[in-house]
Design an enzyme around this catalytic site. Structure first.
Site, mmCIF file in Angstrom:
data_model
loop_
_atom_site.group_PDB
_atom_site.id
_atom_site.type_symbol
_atom_site.label_atom_id
_atom_site.label_comp_id
_atom_site.label_asym_id
_atom_site.label_seq_id
_atom_site.Cartn_x
_atom_site.Cartn_y
_atom_site.Cartn_z
ATOM 1 N N ASP A 100 -1.795 -9.468 -2.620
ATOM 2 C CA ASP A 100 -1.819 -8.945 -3.988
ATOM 3 C C ASP A 100 -2.823 -9.722 -4.843
ATOM 4 O O ASP A 100 -3.467 -10.671 -4.368
ATOM 5 C CB ASP A 100 -0.412 -8.990 -4.605
ATOM 6 C CG ASP A 100 0.190 -10.376 -4.532
ATOM 7 O OD1 ASP A 100 -0.541 -11.356 -4.788
ATOM 8 O OD2 ASP A 100 1.394 -10.500 -4.203
ATOM 9 N N HIS B 105 -13.792 -3.448 6.388
ATOM 10 C CA HIS B 105 -12.446 -3.053 6.812
ATOM 11 C C HIS B 105 -12.446 -1.840 7.747
ATOM 12 O O HIS B 105 -11.382 -1.421 8.194
ATOM 13 C CB HIS B 105 -11.626 -2.740 5.561
ATOM 14 C CG HIS B 105 -12.206 -1.567 4.815
ATOM 15 N ND1 HIS B 105 -13.432 -1.614 4.194
ATOM 16 C CD2 HIS B 105 -11.751 -0.300 4.650
ATOM 17 C CE1 HIS B 105 -13.695 -0.440 3.666
ATOM 18 N NE2 HIS B 105 -12.696 0.377 3.924
ATOM 19 N N ASP B 106 -13.605 -1.268 8.014
ATOM 20 C CA ASP B 106 -13.661 -0.064 8.847
ATOM 21 C C ASP B 106 -14.109 -0.320 10.286
ATOM 22 O O ASP B 106 -14.237 0.627 11.060
ATOM 23 C CB ASP B 106 -14.620 0.964 8.224
ATOM 24 C CG ASP B 106 -14.005 1.647 7.015
ATOM 25 O OD1 ASP B 106 -12.762 1.703 6.932
ATOM 26 O OD2 ASP B 106 -14.763 2.112 6.147
HETATM 27 C C1 NOJ Z 1 -14.509 5.081 3.898
HETATM 28 C C2 NOJ Z 1 -13.566 3.931 3.713
HETATM 29 O O1 NOJ Z 1 -14.251 2.721 3.851
HETATM 30 C C3 NOJ Z 1 -12.470 4.119 4.720
HETATM 31 O O2 NOJ Z 1 -11.645 2.988 4.828
HETATM 32 C C4 NOJ Z 1 -11.692 5.347 4.352
HETATM 33 O O3 NOJ Z 1 -10.719 5.591 5.324
HETATM 34 C C5 NOJ Z 1 -12.605 6.573 4.245
HETATM 35 N N1 NOJ Z 1 -13.830 6.289 3.565
HETATM 36 C C6 NOJ Z 1 -11.909 7.669 3.493
HETATM 37 O O4 NOJ Z 1 -11.759 7.297 2.151
#
Ligand code: NOJ
Length: 549
Positions: free
Chosen positions: A30, A326-327
């Site tokens: 948080d 994070h992706d």
């Molecule tokens: C890109 C974001 O970085 C990802 O985490 C998300 O799932 C998709 N766009 C959809 O918003």
């Protein structure tokens, strides 16, 4: 207002709030936790933060499904905590950019709830289509997360488009009222003092008229009809003219499948609509288009990705530099070597921190966090991962299917930040919302702090050098030994300074190669991954930076 391009002198740190630091013991990161770590982030030399979404959200896509754009979720500490963080940053001379997610909302957003009931003015806020007489779906587009991009809605008696999860209906940006809403959101945060936005899949906001079937591509079906769509520049110009131009802010466009040439249509400093772009080319040195189609890591592909963007934007636009977010899974596990965690982490850092552009560091990258490898598929939280697993061949051995998740899941990089070796890695006193990586006893920020030779301290030195040396900000980029599959060597030059970066990506000793015109003996070694070094040989994953002035 003349654009003040302050972001060119900065290094950003990306916070994915759920997993950064828990301040109240509920197991979820948080903003109180963030507040307690601002000095740590500053100590890295970072002067900007990008927050992944912190707005109220049902969490179907970890906050990228927003239910209210002008509030902060109570689980993150609400507005009170947000203002404290914003002040804390500004008092330290740091900046904050928010995530603007306006390609889609949550289906729990009030706009969607009213739109599905055809309550004006929300009726046309989303992309609705009736059933076809032949019973077929409106078109053959695939969502990026789960099956068809169309979902039947019983309430309205129509399909709605969702390019991501079912709970993320796409907004109809062709509707001027929707664009007014976007401007209202931008103004709201800018008036509060926020310094800019990272704009989520912003190249998707304008869909081709008639939403035609995609008869070409086997993967990303439909994307060529909605990525870089017909009105995208018009809408972005409108946001810039009506809002952004009136503030001293920065914008960063997330853009899948984009070339530098295309990028210039968005971020050219003379007539672009945004400032920088998150491109994906640097994420495909070990896969084809997506992490879910893995290939062997190729340093040559990585070098090409860096160079194409360095050369392509030179003198026209400014690069955003990153290795992790994070992706994608953790970069050492992908492009480096877990066996040489510290040294390959350093080689990766040196490979990108001296390029021209603004670097972003993703939480945990600086302490060399590795991919999470849970024993059970049920432990995964990510919607994309869960769907992938559900659709993967059940006849394959479970262990193989699990390995695919370790290698490709976004959750591999979403586990809580490992602060120390105490319970739950010092992330929370409660039960973490996602398990902590089991390796936290060895890999954690406290251990990195204690070791002068750690990856964390290497990041600190590299960032300090970036800030001190004009050649890193402005120097001309040049790559050498392009065909080498083990060495990345590049220079940055201004009239006064010359810099040479040498990184080995081999797990054996390598003969050092020096480009013509450089004499290492006359250069000053300003950064080195290893303490004892040889004139002729590089140790596994060794990296060095030399300076001439
Ligand atoms: C890109 C974001 O970085 C990802 O985490 C998300 O799932 C998709 N766009 C959809 O918003």
């Amino acid at each position: 207002m003349e654009r003040n391009r302050w972001y060119k002198d900065m290094v950003f740190y990306q916070i994915w709030p759920r997993s950064f630091k828990d301040g109240n013991g509920d197991g979820m990161g948080d903003l109180w936790g963030v507040l307690s770590k601002l000095d740590y982030i500053r100590s890295l030399g970072c002067d900007g933060i990008w927050f992944s979404p912190v707005y109220p959200s049902p969490g179907a896509d970890c906050g990228y499904d927003i239910a209210d754009y002008t509030d902060i979720a109570p689980e993150f500490g609400g507005m009170e905590a947000f203002r404290a963080v914003l002040d804390g940053l500004h008092n330290r001379g740091m900046k904050l950019i928010m995530d603007l997610v306006v390609n889609h909302t949550s289906d729990e957003h009030e706009w969607f709830q009213k739109s599905r009931q055809r309550i004006d003015p929300y009726t046309d806020y989303y992309i609705w289509r009736p059933k076809k007489p032949n019973g077929k779906l409106p078109n053959n587009w695939q969502s990026n997360f789960e099956g068809s991009a169309w979902q039947w809605d019983e309430v309205r008696g129509e399909y709605y488009l969702h390019l991501f999860a079912v709970k993320q209906p796409d907004l109809n940006m062709d509707n001027p009222l929707v664009r007014e809403e976007v401007k209202r959101i931008l103004r709201f945060w800018l008036d509060m003092g926020v310094d800019g936005f990272r704009e989520d899949v912003i190249t998707f906001i304008s869909k081709k008229k008639g939403l035609p079937d995609d008869r070409l591509f086997p993967i990303y079906k439909g994307m060529r009809h909605y990525n870089h769509g017909p009105h995208v520049h018009e809408y972005l110009t409108e946001f810039k003219r009506d809002v952004l131009d009136h503030y001293d802010c920065m914008t960063l466009a997330e853009a899948p499948l984009v070339s530098p040439k295309r990028a210039l249509e968005y971020i050219d400093e003379e007539n672009g609509q945004m400032d920088m772009m998150i491109q994906f080319q640097c994420q495909t040195a070990d896969c084809l288009f997506t992490d879910w189609l893995p290939t062997k890591f190729s340093l040559r592909r990585l070098k090409k990705a860096f160079s194409v963007w360095q050369y392509g934007l030179e003198g026209k636009a400014w690069n955003m530099l990153y290795l992790e977010n994070h992706d994608h899974p953790r970069i050492i596990s992908r492009y480096g070597s877990e066996a040489y965690r510290r040294d390959s982490g350093k080689a990766l850092a040196a490979a990108y921190l001296f390029l021209k552009g603004t670097p972003f560091i993703y939480q945990g990258q600086e302490i060399g966090m590795l991919n999470w490898k849970p024993a059970k598929p049920e432990l995964y939280n990510d919607v994309q991962t869960r769907n992938h697993f559900a659709n993967s061949n059940p006849k394959k051995p479970l262990e193989k299917r699990l390995r695919e998740l370790w290698r490709s899941s976004r959750d591999s990089a979403r586990t809580p930040v490992q602060w120390d070796d105490s319970e739950n890695a010092g992330f929370t006193t409660g039960t973490p919302w996602l398990p902590v990586n089991e390796n936290y006893k060895e890999i954690n920020a406290a251990a990195e702090e204690r070791d002068p030779d750690s990856l964390l301290n290497f990041y600190r030195k590299a960032i300090a050098l970036r800030k001190a040396l004009p050649a890193v900000r402005d120097g001309e980029y040049r790559e050498y030994f392009r065909l080498s599959s083990k060495l990345y060597v590049y220079s940055r030059k201004t009239d006064e300074q010359k810099l040479l970066v040498i990184c080995s990506f081999a797990d054996t000793d390598m003969k050092i190669r020096v480009p013509r015109g450089f004499d290492l003996k006359s250069g000053k070694l300003i950064l080195q991954s290893h303490t004892d070094i040889s004139e002729s040989t590089l140790k596994p994953y060794e990296s060095r930076v030399y300076l001439w002035e």
